[in-house]
Scaffold this motif. Structure first.
Motif, PDB file in Angstrom:
ATOM      1  N   LYS A  90     -11.666  19.569  19.748  1.00 24.91           N
ATOM      2  CA  LYS A  90     -12.098  18.626  20.773  1.00 24.91           C
ATOM      3  C   LYS A  90     -11.393  18.897  22.096  1.00 24.91           C
ATOM      4  O   LYS A  90     -12.032  18.961  23.165  1.00 24.91           O
ATOM      5  CB  LYS A  90     -11.809  17.193  20.306  1.00 24.91           C
ATOM      6  CG  LYS A  90     -12.059  16.104  21.353  1.00 24.91           C
ATOM      7  CD  LYS A  90     -13.517  15.984  21.700  1.00 24.91           C
ATOM      8  CE  LYS A  90     -13.749  14.781  22.608  1.00 24.91           C
ATOM      9  NZ  LYS A  90     -15.181  14.683  23.057  1.00 24.91           N
ATOM     10  N   ALA A  91     -10.073  19.066  22.043  1.00 20.15           N
ATOM     11  CA  ALA A  91      -9.295  19.289  23.265  1.00 20.15           C
ATOM     12  C   ALA A  91      -9.719  20.581  23.963  1.00 20.15           C
ATOM     13  O   ALA A  91      -9.765  20.643  25.198  1.00 20.15           O
ATOM     14  CB  ALA A  91      -7.806  19.330  22.938  1.00 20.15           C
ATOM     15  N   ALA A  99      -4.226   8.070  27.142  1.00 28.64           N
ATOM     16  CA  ALA A  99      -5.376   7.170  27.216  1.00 28.64           C
ATOM     17  C   ALA A  99      -6.666   7.915  26.898  1.00 28.64           C
ATOM     18  O   ALA A  99      -7.554   7.397  26.202  1.00 28.64           O
ATOM     19  CB  ALA A  99      -5.452   6.526  28.603  1.00 28.64           C
ATOM     20  N   LEU A 100      -6.774   9.137  27.389  1.00 33.62           N
ATOM     21  CA  LEU A 100      -7.969   9.943  27.127  1.00 33.62           C
ATOM     22  C   LEU A 100      -8.073  10.287  25.646  1.00 33.62           C
ATOM     23  O   LEU A 100      -9.155  10.181  25.043  1.00 33.62           O
ATOM     24  CB  LEU A 100      -7.933  11.214  27.980  1.00 33.62           C
ATOM     25  CG  LEU A 100      -9.150  12.136  27.900  1.00 33.62           C
ATOM     26  CD1 LEU A 100     -10.417  11.383  28.298  1.00 33.62           C
ATOM     27  CD2 LEU A 100      -8.947  13.349  28.809  1.00 33.62           C
ATOM     28  N   VAL A 101      -6.960  10.693  25.055  1.00 31.93           N
ATOM     29  CA  VAL A 101      -6.943  11.012  23.630  1.00 31.93           C
ATOM     30  C   VAL A 101      -7.335   9.795  22.798  1.00 31.93           C
ATOM     31  O   VAL A 101      -8.094   9.892  21.821  1.00 31.93           O
ATOM     32  CB  VAL A 101      -5.558  11.544  23.221  1.00 31.93           C
ATOM     33  CG1 VAL A 101      -5.399  11.599  21.704  1.00 31.93           C
ATOM     34  CG2 VAL A 101      -5.331  12.936  23.815  1.00 31.93           C
ATOM     35  N   ALA A 102      -6.851   8.620  23.187  1.00 34.78           N
ATOM     36  CA  ALA A 102      -7.206   7.391  22.475  1.00 34.78           C
ATOM     37  C   ALA A 102      -8.705   7.118  22.561  1.00 34.78           C
ATOM     38  O   ALA A 102      -9.318   6.626  21.608  1.00 34.78           O
ATOM     39  CB  ALA A 102      -6.416   6.215  23.038  1.00 34.78           C
ATOM     40  N   TRP A 127     -10.930   9.233  22.462  1.00 35.29           N
ATOM     41  CA  TRP A 127     -11.590  10.119  21.499  1.00 35.29           C
ATOM     42  C   TRP A 127     -11.383   9.656  20.055  1.00 35.29           C
ATOM     43  O   TRP A 127     -11.815  10.308  19.122  1.00 35.29           O
ATOM     44  CB  TRP A 127     -11.037  11.549  21.604  1.00 35.29           C
ATOM     45  CG  TRP A 127     -11.159  12.208  22.927  1.00 35.29           C
ATOM     46  CD1 TRP A 127     -11.987  11.889  23.962  1.00 35.29           C
ATOM     47  CD2 TRP A 127     -10.403  13.345  23.375  1.00 35.29           C
ATOM     48  NE1 TRP A 127     -11.802  12.732  25.019  1.00 35.29           N
ATOM     49  CE2 TRP A 127     -10.826  13.647  24.687  1.00 35.29           C
ATOM     50  CE3 TRP A 127      -9.400  14.137  22.796  1.00 35.29           C
ATOM     51  CZ2 TRP A 127     -10.296  14.705  25.424  1.00 35.29           C
ATOM     52  CZ3 TRP A 127      -8.877  15.188  23.511  1.00 35.29           C
ATOM     53  CH2 TRP A 127      -9.317  15.475  24.818  1.00 35.29           C
ATOM     54  N   ASP A 128     -10.653   8.543  19.888  1.00 35.60           N
ATOM     55  CA  ASP A 128     -10.311   8.013  18.562  1.00 35.60           C
ATOM     56  C   ASP A 128      -9.332   8.909  17.807  1.00 35.60           C
ATOM     57  O   ASP A 128      -9.392   9.022  16.579  1.00 35.60           O
ATOM     58  CB  ASP A 128     -11.567   7.787  17.711  1.00 35.60           C
ATOM     59  CG  ASP A 128     -12.444   6.680  18.276  1.00 35.60           C
ATOM     60  OD1 ASP A 128     -11.877   5.713  18.843  1.00 35.60           O
ATOM     61  OD2 ASP A 128     -13.670   6.780  18.167  1.00 35.60           O
ATOM     62  N   PHE A 129      -8.428   9.528  18.578  1.00 33.51           N
ATOM     63  CA  PHE A 129      -7.334  10.279  17.969  1.00 33.51           C
ATOM     64  C   PHE A 129      -6.026   9.551  18.236  1.00 33.51           C
ATOM     65  O   PHE A 129      -5.907   8.758  19.182  1.00 33.51           O
ATOM     66  CB  PHE A 129      -7.252  11.702  18.532  1.00 33.51           C
ATOM     67  CG  PHE A 129      -8.275  12.651  17.988  1.00 33.51           C
ATOM     68  CD1 PHE A 129      -8.103  13.241  16.736  1.00 33.51           C
ATOM     69  CD2 PHE A 129      -9.410  12.969  18.721  1.00 33.51           C
ATOM     70  CE1 PHE A 129      -9.039  14.124  16.230  1.00 33.51           C
ATOM     71  CE2 PHE A 129     -10.357  13.849  18.226  1.00 33.51           C
ATOM     72  CZ  PHE A 129     -10.169  14.423  16.976  1.00 33.51           C
TER      73      PHE A 129
END
Length: 366
Positions: free
Chosen positions: A58-59, A18-21, A23-25
């Motif tokens: 980013k990560a 959910a967090l990655v999403a 970020w638009d990844f």
């Protein structure tokens, strides 16, 4: 001032995706990162070539890997047990134990720094409560043991080191069992413990079976009921130690808050709701609760339950002057329990010389 990075070990896989999403990844990148960390043991961003450079950048700014530095590592003369004093980021310390048995490795991990339950024969109870651990601090202990196993594979004996199959999990000597029997009361830190269990059980990571995770409680009744209602797939062990309210309260102060009859009602509810047995733990203290009379009292208390009794000869601690029960008395105790249809085992003693045994974990307060 830049925000504090998130401890990666605090996140379930769903939370990570959910967090990655956000970020638009792609979720695919988050899933691959999860496998790098939990399946392959990789925490070096440069060693994750399958992740795009922009995603890694980013990560790296958003996460840290909350690995716990080893302050002291102690090896037992038994050759199978190692104890790690691990440093938390606030200057506190906790203890974690690696135990090898034929065909399996078990990590005994802590859920709190200190313990509020105050069991008189337990070194952690004697030191008092300091704070709860986060889910990430609990997970980090398991990951530490997993990392040790990876690093020491070449040193392991062939019988212990040989993989059982060709799956990715068989690349190294696997961590197979978790016992939440270290410092602290797991059900006093319920939410963090359950999040950690969810992370450790995730099939895309360590993939530990719920059948190989045992949670030990001193008898926190609301937690037992919640555990039953949520149908958590773990084994439950309940520290009993006394078969009457008076005897139990003398050893386990928490019994004053959750009396024996209330605890037994909760245990029966758990067994009926989950349709699985409870493991009752009984610390055998010479001349105190190891007599034939005590064994009959346990038998009457638990008769008819789906239960097993784990007998634990007392391990020495500085704050309690009792002595462990001898082998003959322990066998007699077992024989009496068998008369009531109760299976039992005598706990194999490991790491006593380095204070790594049941009830011996403690650190100096700061």
């Amino acid at each position: 001032m830049s925000p504090t990075p998130t401890n990666f070990y605090d996140l379930t896989r769903d939370a990570l995706l959910a967090l990655v999403a956000s970020w638009d990844f792609s979720a695919t990148h988050g899933a691959r990162l999860w496998r790098y960390v939990y399946l392959e043991g990789v925490t070096d961003w440069a060693a994750m070539p399958e992740l795009p450079v922009r995603f890694r950048a980013k990560a790296e700014t958003e996460f840290n890997f909350g690995q716990l530095p080893v302050a002291i590592e102690t090896h037992s003369a038994d050759g199978f047990t190692r104890k790690y004093l691990l440093a938390l980021n606030d200057g506190r310390n906790i203890e974690t134990v690696l135990m090898r048995y034929k065909g399996r490795v078990t990590a005994c991990i802590s859920s709190q720094a200190g313990c509020a339950m105050g069991c008189v024969f337990c070194a952690t109870g004697q030191m008092g409560f300091i704070r709860h651990l986060t889910a990430g601090e609990i997970v980090a202990q398991a990951m530490h043991v997993d990392r040790v196993l990876r690093e020491t594979l070449a040193e392991a004996t062939p019988a212990l080191a040989a993989p059982e199959d060709n799956s990715p999990h068989a690349r190294h000597e696997r961590l197979r069992n978790i016992v939440l029997m270290g410092m602290g009361e797991p059900l006093h830190n319920y939410d963090s413990v359950m999040t950690a269990i969810d992370i450790l059980r995730d099939g895309s990571g360590l993939g530990l079976s719920g059948k190989r995770i045992t949670l030990s409680t001193v008898g926190v009744v609301p937690g037992i009921i919640r555990l039953a209602d949520e149908e958590r797939p773990v084994h439950l062990a309940v520290s009993l130690h006394g078969a009457t309210q008076e005897e139990r309260a003398a050893l386990v102060p928490a019994a004053k808050k959750w009396p024996l009859d209330v605890l037994m009602d909760a245990c029966r509810y758990y067994i009926a709701k989950r349709e699985r047995r409870i493991f009752y733990e009984w610390t055998l203290i010479e001349g105190k609760n190891d007599t034939a009379e005590a064994a009959h009292a346990v038998g009457r208390l638990l008769q008819g339950q789906e239960a097993q009794v784990n007998l634990i000869p007392l391990n020495p601690t500085a704050g309690f002057d009792g002595e462990p029960t001898g082998q003959a008395a322990a066998k007699n105790f077992q024989a009496i329990l068998a008369e009531y249809g109760l299976p039992s085992t005598v706990r194999q003693r490991r790491g006593i010389d380095i204070a790594a045994g049941c009830g011996q974990l403690a650190v100096a307060r700061k």
